[in-house]
Design a protein around this motif. Structure first.
Motif, PDB file in Angstrom:
ATOM      1  N   CYS A 211      34.807   2.116 -10.087  1.00 48.36           N
ATOM      2  CA  CYS A 211      33.970   2.330  -8.898  1.00 48.36           C
ATOM      3  C   CYS A 211      34.894   2.454  -7.692  1.00 48.36           C
TER       4      CYS A 211
ATOM      5  N   LEU B 291      27.652  -1.740  -7.683  1.00 46.92           N
ATOM      6  CA  LEU B 291      27.394  -2.914  -8.508  1.00 46.92           C
ATOM      7  C   LEU B 291      26.122  -3.631  -8.085  1.00 46.92           C
TER       8      LEU B 291
ATOM      9  N   VAL C   9      25.128  -0.284 -14.747  1.00 47.45           N
ATOM     10  CA  VAL C   9      26.496  -0.735 -14.962  1.00 47.45           C
ATOM     11  C   VAL C   9      26.553  -1.697 -16.147  1.00 47.45           C
TER      12      VAL C   9
ATOM     13  N   ILE D  34      34.682   1.145 -16.737  1.00 47.08           N
ATOM     14  CA  ILE D  34      34.006   1.647 -15.541  1.00 47.08           C
ATOM     15  C   ILE D  34      34.908   1.522 -14.318  1.00 47.08           C
TER      16      ILE D  34
END
Length: 347
Positions: free
Chosen positions: A140, A121, A128, A138
């Motif tokens: 992560c 991020l 992103v 999304i």
């Protein structure tokens, strides 16, 4: 005077051919080769030794990271092994899900070496943000030994808790059980894909993109799992001889028993054919080894031969920037948009 051994291993590499060097001349030969190489990689990486379990999941609430609002989740991937991950939803997520006939697209972004999920991020912020604007859900995740999964030698409450990883420790212990860092990383990504693709809002379009060690995870994951419909790697695609054998101080997650006898990076890329594949390279990236970008191109030539069997040479995109080991992102948004549109048209 030093009497060293590494040059011996270089000569050993040069004196023998990889067992699964790509030689297929038809799609039928390719599919047989693909099945056999996948089986071998699952064996030597320890992927096949991972133990299935109930996918216990927990949502621990929202957190603010690098200007994003993310949900903090954990998912059990092996008995007693939990993977934390951030989940970022596009604006109007529920409405998008109802409007998308084939579901919301999913993007997994594994992080690079020496960091955790926060670094995605922070370092890939524009990518992103654009993916969220384009409607992607999304995820992560933290790789084993990284971020909130670091083992005791690297743990602490220093200001940047994402620095450092425990990959050396995990490899040194895991190899005694026939496991490797990348094998367990791929297993975890597969289990995360199980969870994400089973959500009622998502469809079947799953993309994966990563920088450095995230690119490594992306290449291996996409090579071993056809559910990945498009893949993006930055700073991680090069010949093993120059970048791992001659640079053995690279992160322990790169090393797998018998890998140098089995295949090279070009073969890993070939396993993706004919799915869309984006490779980003820096002209000054030291991890490409002495030949630089030529070490990338030589492997992409091997990958490209597999794509040509499917008349899909245009599905492999190589973007070269003038910088070093860094994520630039030029053309990636357009690449993912095109890949998704083609997927929707085909299915």
């Amino acid at each position: 005077m030093y009497y060293t051994t590494l040059d011996y291993y270089v000569r050993l590499f040069d004196s023998s051919e990889r067992e699964f060097s790509f030689k297929a001349e038809t799609t039928e030969e390719y599919l047989r080769w693909k099945e056999a190489l996948r089986k071998r990689l699952g064996d030597i990486s320890g992927l096949d030794r991972c133990i299935p379990c109930e996918p216990e999941h927990e949502n621990l609430g929202q957190v603010q990271v690098a200007g994003f609002t993310a949900e903090y989740h954990t998912l059990q991937t092996e008995p007693g092994v939990r993977m934390p991950f951030y989940l970022l939803k596009p604006s109007g997520f529920s409405e998008r899900a109802q409007a998308c006939e084939k579901g919301v697209p999913v993007l997994m972004i594994p992080h690079g070496h020496g960091g955790g999920k926060e670094t995605v991020l922070e370092g890939q912020k524009r990518f992103v943000q654009e993916a969220l604007e384009d409607g992607f859900l999304i995820a992560c995740p933290d790789e084993r030994g990284s971020g909130d999964r670091r083992e005791f030698p690297q743990q602490g409450e220093e200001p940047d808790k994402s620095r450092g990883n425990s990959h050396r420790e995990l490899l040194q212990v895991g190899i005694n059980f026939g496991r490797t860092v990348i094998g367990t990383a791929v297993w975890d990504l597969m289990r995360l894909a199980d969870y994400l693709l089973a959500l009622p809002e998502t469809g079947e379009f799953l993309a994966c993109a990563g920088m450095s060690g995230g690119g490594q995870q992306t290449v291996w994951f996409a090579a071993l799992d056809d559910r990945v419909k498009a893949a993006v790697t930055s700073g991680y695609f090069y010949g093993f001889r120059e970048s791992l054998l001659k640079l053995p101080h690279n992160c322990a997650c790169n090393f797998v028993p018998h890998l140098f006898e089995t295949a090279d990076m070009g073969e890993l890329g070939a396993l993706l054919a004919p799915r869309p594949f984006f490779v980003e390279s820096g002209e000054k990236d030291p991890l490409s080894g002495e030949p630089g970008v030529e070490n990338v191109k030589s492997q992409l030539e091997v990958t490209g031969r597999a794509y040509e069997l499917f008349h899909a040479g245009d599905k492999v995109v190589h973007s070269v920037h003038p910088g070093g080991h860094q994520w630039v992102g030029t053309g990636m948004r357009e690449f993912l948009h095109k890949a998704r549109q083609e997927f929707l048209c085909e299915y």
